[in-house]
Design a protein around this motif. Sequence first.
Motif, short mmCIF file in Angstrom:
data_model
loop_
_atom_site.label_atom_id
_atom_site.label_comp_id
_atom_site.label_asym_id
_atom_site.label_seq_id
_atom_site.Cartn_x
_atom_site.Cartn_y
_atom_site.Cartn_z
N ALA A 283 0.83 -1.21 0.00
CA ALA A 283 0.00 0.00 0.00
C ALA A 283 0.86 1.26 0.00
CB ALA A 283 -0.93 0.00 1.21
N LEU A 284 2.07 1.13 0.51
CA LEU A 284 2.97 2.28 0.62
C LEU A 284 4.37 1.84 0.22
CD1 LEU A 284 2.87 5.27 1.67
CD2 LEU A 284 3.70 4.39 3.85
N CYS A 285 5.08 2.70 -0.48
CA CYS A 285 6.47 2.42 -0.85
C CYS A 285 7.39 3.38 -0.09
CB CYS A 285 6.67 2.59 -2.36
SG CYS A 285 5.84 1.33 -3.35
N TRP A 286 8.51 2.83 0.37
CA TRP A 286 9.48 3.63 1.13
C TRP A 286 10.87 3.37 0.55
CZ3 TRP A 286 9.19 7.27 4.97
CH2 TRP A 286 10.40 7.62 5.57
N ALA A 287 11.59 4.43 0.26
CA ALA A 287 12.94 4.31 -0.29
C ALA A 287 13.95 4.95 0.66
CB ALA A 287 13.01 5.01 -1.66
N TRP A 288 15.01 4.20 0.95
CA TRP A 288 16.12 4.74 1.75
C TRP A 288 17.25 5.16 0.80
CZ3 TRP A 288 15.42 6.06 6.52
CH2 TRP A 288 14.63 5.31 7.40
N GLY A 289 17.70 6.38 0.97
CA GLY A 289 18.93 6.80 0.33
C GLY A 289 20.06 6.76 1.34
N ARG A 290 19.75 7.19 2.53
CA ARG A 290 20.66 7.10 3.67
C ARG A 290 19.83 7.08 4.95
NH1 ARG A 290 21.91 10.74 6.69
NH2 ARG A 290 21.81 12.50 5.26
N ARG A 291 20.17 6.18 5.86
CA ARG A 291 19.44 6.06 7.11
C ARG A 291 19.66 7.31 7.97
NH1 ARG A 291 17.19 0.63 7.52
NH2 ARG A 291 17.63 -0.18 5.44
N PRO A 292 18.78 7.55 8.95
CA PRO A 292 18.94 8.74 9.81
C PRO A 292 20.27 8.74 10.56
CG PRO A 292 16.78 7.74 10.10
CD PRO A 292 17.58 6.77 9.28
N LYS A 293 20.80 9.92 10.74
CA LYS A 293 22.01 10.07 11.55
C LYS A 293 21.90 11.32 12.39
CE LYS A 293 24.89 12.49 8.11
NZ LYS A 293 26.18 12.45 7.39
N LEU A 294 22.57 11.31 13.54
CA LEU A 294 22.64 12.47 14.42
C LEU A 294 23.98 13.15 14.23
CD1 LEU A 294 21.15 11.05 17.75
CD2 LEU A 294 20.03 12.53 16.08
N ILE A 295 23.95 14.47 14.12
CA ILE A 295 25.17 15.25 13.92
C ILE A 295 25.29 16.26 15.05
CG2 ILE A 295 26.41 16.80 12.36
CD1 ILE A 295 24.59 15.65 10.11
N LYS A 296 26.35 16.16 15.81
CA LYS A 296 26.57 17.08 16.93
C LYS A 296 27.64 18.11 16.53
CE LYS A 296 25.38 13.68 20.47
NZ LYS A 296 25.81 12.97 21.70
N LYS A 297 27.41 19.36 16.95
CA LYS A 297 28.32 20.43 16.57
C LYS A 297 28.38 21.47 17.67
CE LYS A 297 29.21 23.74 12.83
NZ LYS A 297 28.72 24.30 11.54
N THR A 298 29.55 22.09 17.83
CA THR A 298 29.70 23.20 18.77
C THR A 298 29.88 24.51 17.99
OG1 THR A 298 32.09 22.90 18.93
CG2 THR A 298 30.70 21.73 20.54
N PHE A 299 29.53 25.63 18.66
CA PHE A 299 29.62 26.95 18.05
C PHE A 299 30.28 27.91 19.04
CE2 PHE A 299 25.86 24.64 16.80
CZ PHE A 299 25.83 24.72 15.43
N ASP A 300 30.75 29.01 18.54
CA ASP A 300 31.31 30.07 19.38
C ASP A 300 32.35 29.52 20.35
OD1 ASP A 300 31.72 32.57 20.49
OD2 ASP A 300 30.06 32.34 21.93
N TYR A 301 33.40 28.90 19.75
CA TYR A 301 34.50 28.37 20.55
C TYR A 301 34.02 27.37 21.61
CZ TYR A 301 37.00 32.22 18.38
OH TYR A 301 37.53 33.09 17.46
N GLU A 302 33.10 26.47 21.20
CA GLU A 302 32.56 25.40 22.02
C GLU A 302 31.67 25.88 23.16
OE1 GLU A 302 35.58 22.68 23.26
OE2 GLU A 302 36.07 22.07 21.21
N ASN A 303 31.23 27.13 23.10
CA ASN A 303 30.31 27.63 24.12
C ASN A 303 28.89 27.09 23.90
OD1 ASN A 303 29.40 29.31 26.31
ND2 ASN A 303 28.51 30.68 24.76
N GLU A 304 28.43 27.13 22.66
CA GLU A 304 27.09 26.65 22.33
C GLU A 304 27.17 25.25 21.72
OE1 GLU A 304 25.33 29.47 19.67
OE2 GLU A 304 25.71 31.18 20.99
N LYS A 305 26.11 24.47 21.96
CA LYS A 305 26.04 23.12 21.41
C LYS A 305 24.76 22.95 20.60
CE LYS A 305 28.71 20.60 24.92
NZ LYS A 305 28.65 19.47 25.88
N GLY A 306 24.88 22.18 19.54
CA GLY A 306 23.72 21.87 18.71
C GLY A 306 23.73 20.42 18.28
#
Length: 340
Positions: A283-306
Amino acid sequence: MSKTSVATGTPLAKKVYVEKLFRDVVKNSFFSRFMSEKPDNMVYVKTDLEKGKGETLTFPLRMRATGDGVSGNQVLEGFEESLSFYDYSLTLNKYRHGIRDDGELTRQRTAFDMDVESEQAIKDWGEEKIDKLCFDAILANPSKVFYRDSSGNSTAGSAATAKAALHATNSKLSLNFISFIKTWAKTGGNRQYIPLRPIRVEGKDTFILLVHSDVLYDLRTDSSFQQAMRDAQVRGDSNPLFADATAVWDNVIIYEHENCTIATDGGGSTVPWAKCVLLGAQALCWAWGRRPKLIKKTFDYENEKGIAWDVVCAAGKPQFNSIDYGSLGVYLSRTNVSGV
């Protein structure tokens, strides 16, 4: 851009007694249990582009075998049947979202771990995004819609006809209506449409009816349903296809989900109603190009995190000659419990 901030003196600051952040209850991905790389489950998954470049995946859609076969000592050679296939293509897209705080002091002020909460929140968002893509696809522009008219008769027509014909009381979900649409689905209306291929579950040909919570409320308060369910239970509790199912009626597994579209303009503009759907194999088709991933990053000389959630995928409802393959639209009136 919006950044998470917890100011000095906020009730969430560590100096206050609150020691735990109360998360919203986040539903797990509904469609994940139905996903399979085999074409006999509800969501047909292709992963070819995970291993190479490209943006479009083509799904072969298999028709049911229709020949009579032979019996006794009749010769079979030369009377075999060839398989019939159609195809449906999906183009990949990229989906992502992120959460970011405004610095170390915010993380210090909170009694809870901001990093942990941010990660959990973005994972929950990803689960809900996958479901939203599936719901948007499966509910979009049904080619044929089943409904009950103002007299309570079961019938079918276009989406516009069904919506306009809905009656506040007589167009609610009933057990007889479930049997009606299931019977039609097996034959495709005497092969005028492509019959829905059932999902084989524990040796039985099964379909799935997905309804809004308001619609299920009306069914649960119906005396016929209460009587039928009094001594019944969901079969196959160990099978993941039955997880969280409400009931099984006439080999139709009934599920509820708040993502089924609802509105209040049915029956000429005043009837609360919901878009629901009967589902079979593929009933439904699903295509994967790339599975989900989490990306962690810091900003402002590691003061902020995302932290960000990132995926490449696509969901689509297969059609052949502009006719839905594997699903039927079901429009139903409902008690507007959600609007109370």
